[in-house]
Scaffold this active site. Structure first.
Site, PDB file in Angstrom:
ATOM      1  N   SER A  20     -16.729  -4.179  -5.615  1.00 52.78           N
ATOM      2  CA  SER A  20     -15.643  -3.969  -4.652  1.00 52.78           C
ATOM      3  C   SER A  20     -14.635  -2.939  -5.140  1.00 52.78           C
ATOM      4  O   SER A  20     -14.076  -3.094  -6.225  1.00 52.78           O
ATOM      5  CB  SER A  20     -14.856  -5.265  -4.419  1.00 52.78           C
ATOM      6  OG  SER A  20     -15.679  -6.296  -4.006  1.00 52.78           O
ATOM      7  N   HIS A  51     -18.118  -2.463   1.053  1.00 54.10           N
ATOM      8  CA  HIS A  51     -19.400  -2.393   0.356  1.00 54.10           C
ATOM      9  C   HIS A  51     -20.353  -1.487   1.130  1.00 54.10           C
ATOM     10  O   HIS A  51     -21.325  -1.963   1.726  1.00 54.10           O
ATOM     11  CB  HIS A  51     -20.019  -3.790   0.222  1.00 54.10           C
ATOM     12  CG  HIS A  51     -19.418  -4.612  -0.866  1.00 54.10           C
ATOM     13  ND1 HIS A  51     -19.985  -4.733  -2.110  1.00 54.10           N
ATOM     14  CD2 HIS A  51     -18.289  -5.339  -0.911  1.00 54.10           C
ATOM     15  CE1 HIS A  51     -19.235  -5.519  -2.873  1.00 54.10           C
ATOM     16  NE2 HIS A  51     -18.199  -5.892  -2.164  1.00 54.10           N
ATOM     17  N   HIS A  73     -24.506 -10.443  -1.243  1.00 61.72           N
ATOM     18  CA  HIS A  73     -24.021 -11.612  -1.975  1.00 61.72           C
ATOM     19  C   HIS A  73     -24.609 -12.889  -1.366  1.00 61.72           C
ATOM     20  O   HIS A  73     -24.900 -12.931  -0.176  1.00 61.72           O
ATOM     21  CB  HIS A  73     -22.488 -11.707  -1.860  1.00 61.72           C
ATOM     22  CG  HIS A  73     -21.755 -10.500  -2.345  1.00 61.72           C
ATOM     23  ND1 HIS A  73     -21.600  -9.383  -1.571  1.00 61.72           N
ATOM     24  CD2 HIS A  73     -21.138 -10.237  -3.518  1.00 61.72           C
ATOM     25  CE1 HIS A  73     -20.912  -8.474  -2.255  1.00 61.72           C
ATOM     26  NE2 HIS A  73     -20.629  -8.961  -3.434  1.00 61.72           N
ATOM     27  N   TYR A  75     -22.901 -15.395  -0.633  1.00 64.41           N
ATOM     28  CA  TYR A  75     -21.953 -15.930   0.357  1.00 64.41           C
ATOM     29  C   TYR A  75     -22.119 -15.303   1.739  1.00 64.41           C
ATOM     30  O   TYR A  75     -21.551 -15.780   2.720  1.00 64.41           O
ATOM     31  CB  TYR A  75     -20.497 -15.805  -0.121  1.00 64.41           C
ATOM     32  CG  TYR A  75     -19.986 -14.390  -0.333  1.00 64.41           C
ATOM     33  CD1 TYR A  75     -19.775 -13.533   0.734  1.00 64.41           C
ATOM     34  CD2 TYR A  75     -19.689 -13.942  -1.610  1.00 64.41           C
ATOM     35  CE1 TYR A  75     -19.296 -12.244   0.534  1.00 64.41           C
ATOM     36  CE2 TYR A  75     -19.220 -12.667  -1.822  1.00 64.41           C
ATOM     37  CZ  TYR A  75     -19.025 -11.813  -0.739  1.00 64.41           C
ATOM     38  OH  TYR A  75     -18.552 -10.556  -0.944  1.00 64.41           O
ATOM     39  N   GLU A  76     -22.902 -14.239   1.830  1.00 66.87           N
ATOM     40  CA  GLU A  76     -23.219 -13.684   3.156  1.00 66.87           C
ATOM     41  C   GLU A  76     -24.325 -14.504   3.826  1.00 66.87           C
ATOM     42  O   GLU A  76     -24.767 -14.163   4.921  1.00 66.87           O
ATOM     43  CB  GLU A  76     -23.661 -12.225   3.023  1.00 66.87           C
ATOM     44  CG  GLU A  76     -22.567 -11.313   2.490  1.00 66.87           C
ATOM     45  CD  GLU A  76     -23.084  -9.910   2.213  1.00 66.87           C
ATOM     46  OE1 GLU A  76     -23.522  -9.245   3.165  1.00 66.87           O
ATOM     47  OE2 GLU A  76     -23.059  -9.490   1.046  1.00 66.87           O
ATOM     48  N   ALA A 103     -15.584  -7.125  -9.123  1.00 70.96           N
ATOM     49  CA  ALA A 103     -14.164  -7.481  -9.105  1.00 70.96           C
ATOM     50  C   ALA A 103     -14.090  -8.966  -9.423  1.00 70.96           C
ATOM     51  O   ALA A 103     -14.945  -9.737  -8.978  1.00 70.96           O
ATOM     52  CB  ALA A 103     -13.577  -7.207  -7.729  1.00 70.96           C
ATOM     53  N   MET A 195     -17.955 -13.598  -7.648  1.00 72.13           N
ATOM     54  CA  MET A 195     -19.009 -14.077  -6.733  1.00 72.13           C
ATOM     55  C   MET A 195     -20.260 -13.200  -6.774  1.00 72.13           C
ATOM     56  O   MET A 195     -20.960 -13.076  -5.770  1.00 72.13           O
ATOM     57  CB  MET A 195     -18.461 -14.116  -5.302  1.00 72.13           C
ATOM     58  CG  MET A 195     -17.184 -14.904  -5.127  1.00 72.13           C
ATOM     59  SD  MET A 195     -16.516 -14.730  -3.473  1.00 72.13           S
ATOM     60  CE  MET A 195     -14.858 -15.384  -3.703  1.00 72.13           C
ATOM     61  N   SER A 196     -20.509 -12.578  -7.915  1.00 70.48           N
ATOM     62  CA  SER A 196     -21.696 -11.712  -7.980  1.00 70.48           C
ATOM     63  C   SER A 196     -22.221 -11.682  -9.408  1.00 70.48           C
ATOM     64  O   SER A 196     -21.896 -12.557 -10.221  1.00 70.48           O
ATOM     65  CB  SER A 196     -21.338 -10.292  -7.518  1.00 70.48           C
ATOM     66  OG  SER A 196     -20.471  -9.677  -8.454  1.00 70.48           O
ATOM     67  N   ASN A 219      -6.891  -9.729  -9.964  1.00 69.01           N
ATOM     68  CA  ASN A 219      -5.840 -10.712  -9.640  1.00 69.01           C
ATOM     69  C   ASN A 219      -5.906 -11.831 -10.669  1.00 69.01           C
ATOM     70  O   ASN A 219      -6.908 -12.001 -11.352  1.00 69.01           O
ATOM     71  CB  ASN A 219      -6.086 -11.291  -8.233  1.00 69.01           C
ATOM     72  CG  ASN A 219      -7.497 -11.880  -8.105  1.00 69.01           C
ATOM     73  OD1 ASN A 219      -8.462 -11.148  -7.857  1.00 69.01           O
ATOM     74  ND2 ASN A 219      -7.614 -13.171  -8.310  1.00 69.01           N
ATOM     75  N   HIS A 231      -8.313 -10.336  -0.078  1.00 70.79           N
ATOM     76  CA  HIS A 231      -9.377  -9.345  -0.281  1.00 70.79           C
ATOM     77  C   HIS A 231      -8.767  -7.947  -0.361  1.00 70.79           C
ATOM     78  O   HIS A 231      -9.223  -7.110  -1.139  1.00 70.79           O
ATOM     79  CB  HIS A 231     -10.400  -9.439   0.856  1.00 70.79           C
ATOM     80  CG  HIS A 231     -11.566  -8.504   0.706  1.00 70.79           C
ATOM     81  ND1 HIS A 231     -12.436  -8.542  -0.367  1.00 70.79           N
ATOM     82  CD2 HIS A 231     -12.013  -7.489   1.481  1.00 70.79           C
ATOM     83  CE1 HIS A 231     -13.356  -7.600  -0.239  1.00 70.79           C
ATOM     84  NE2 HIS A 231     -13.129  -6.941   0.880  1.00 70.79           N
TER      85      HIS A 231
HETATM   86  N1  HPA Z   1     -12.203 -15.368  -7.471  1.00 70.56           N
HETATM   87  C1  HPA Z   1     -13.470 -15.090  -7.116  1.00 70.56           C
HETATM   88  N2  HPA Z   1     -13.889 -13.859  -6.869  1.00 70.56           N
HETATM   89  C2  HPA Z   1     -13.000 -12.861  -7.009  1.00 70.56           C
HETATM   90  C3  HPA Z   1     -11.681 -13.074  -7.384  1.00 70.56           C
HETATM   91  C4  HPA Z   1     -11.258 -14.407  -7.636  1.00 70.56           C
HETATM   92  O1  HPA Z   1     -10.092 -14.690  -7.977  1.00 70.56           O
HETATM   93  N3  HPA Z   1     -11.059 -11.857  -7.424  1.00 70.56           N
HETATM   94  C5  HPA Z   1     -12.010 -10.942  -7.100  1.00 70.56           C
HETATM   95  N4  HPA Z   1     -13.189 -11.541  -6.836  1.00 70.56           N
END
Ligand code: HPA
Length: 256
Positions: A20, A51, A73, A75-76, A103, A195-196, A219, A231
């Site tokens: 990302s 993406h 991913h 989650y898709e 990310a 998540m990847s 973050n 996001h």
């Molecule tokens: N959690 C999960 N996935 C993420 C995060 C997070 O805080 N930041 C960027 N991708």
């Protein structure tokens, strides 16, 4: 010629998967051609904003590489096999070394957002594996190549780039974690959460590829700061931190 044949003929030995906000890495390359996901490429298309889906082939400092802008991913609603199609595709095209980027949320008070963490290891908390279906009992002791990691650390030191090393926890998503989940994942030994990456790394090791991976810490994990997660923030921090890692990767690729 099919996209797969074109890729094989080009002969990229190294590939990089751009997470990302990190897709601009391709601006450093002399681009030869690209393969859009979907169509006759056989590569699955992502539905996530930010993406863009294509494989970009070209040279960086004279080295032939492939850069994947975008990935799919779990989650898709995709399977572990879909998530790792690109890795198998690249390996079939002759790629031997793979750099994964993502990310992630930081769980380590010493690793502030905006900085990079190189993965020393991971926790696969997705509940699945790309190797399901076969007795594929591969060793996972050194997923992220120790020699490659020490070279990246040396180069980062020379550049004055803060590069942390730590454990990445890969979760299903797509929702970010609750503060209670963040406390649990920290207590399991993770320094970052995302998540990847974990399934791609497993697939790559099963195919004998050399792997390195980097998290852009976009973050603080949920509950570790007063801020809520978005996001948009993840994308923005990814964009503004991308250049530092891109320069390091360029050094590492051209010096290899
Ligand atoms: N959690 C999960 N996935 C993420 C995060 C997070 O805080 N930041 C960027 N991708």
């Amino acid at each position: 010629m099919s996209p797969a044949e074109q890729a094989e003929k080009f002969g990229a030995e190294l590939a990089i998967v751009l997470g990302s906000g990190l897709g601009s890495f391709v601006d450093r390359m002399d681009i030869a051609f690209d393969v859009p996901y979907g169509g006759n490429s056989g590569l699955p298309v992502s539905s996530v904003p930010g993406h863009a889906g294509r494989l970009v082939f070209g040279t960086l400092g004279g080295v032939r590489i492939a850069a994947a802008q975008g990935r799919v991913h779990l989650y898709e609603g995709r399977s572990a096999a879909d998530v790792t199609t690109g890795v198998r595709w690249l390996a079939a095209a002759g790629v031997k070394r793979l750099i994964l980027t993502n990310a992630a949320g930081s769980l380590n008070p010493h690793f502030p957002p905006g900085q990079w963490m190189m993965l020393s290891d991971h926790l696969n908390l997705t509940g699945t594996s790309p190797l399901l279906g076969g007795p594929n009992f591969i060793d996972m002791t050194r997923v992220y190549c120790p020699e490659w990691r020490s070279r990246f650390l040396d180069l980062a030191g020379q550049r004055g780039l803060p590069l942390h090393e730590g454990v990445y926890a890969g979760l299903l998503g797509p929702q970010y974690e609750t503060p209670a989940e963040v406390r649990m994942i920290r207590s399991l030994g993770a320094d970052a959460v995302g998540m990847s990456t974990v399934l791609e790394a497993i697939q790559a090791r099963a195919l004998g590829l050399q792997v390195a991976a980097f998290s852009c810490l976009t973050n603080w994990g949920a509950g570790l700061s007063p801020d809520l997660l978005s996001h948009a923030e993840v994308m923005e921090t990814g964009h503004s931190s991308a250049a530092a890692l891109a320069a390091l990767l360029e050094d590492a690729i051209t010096a290899s």
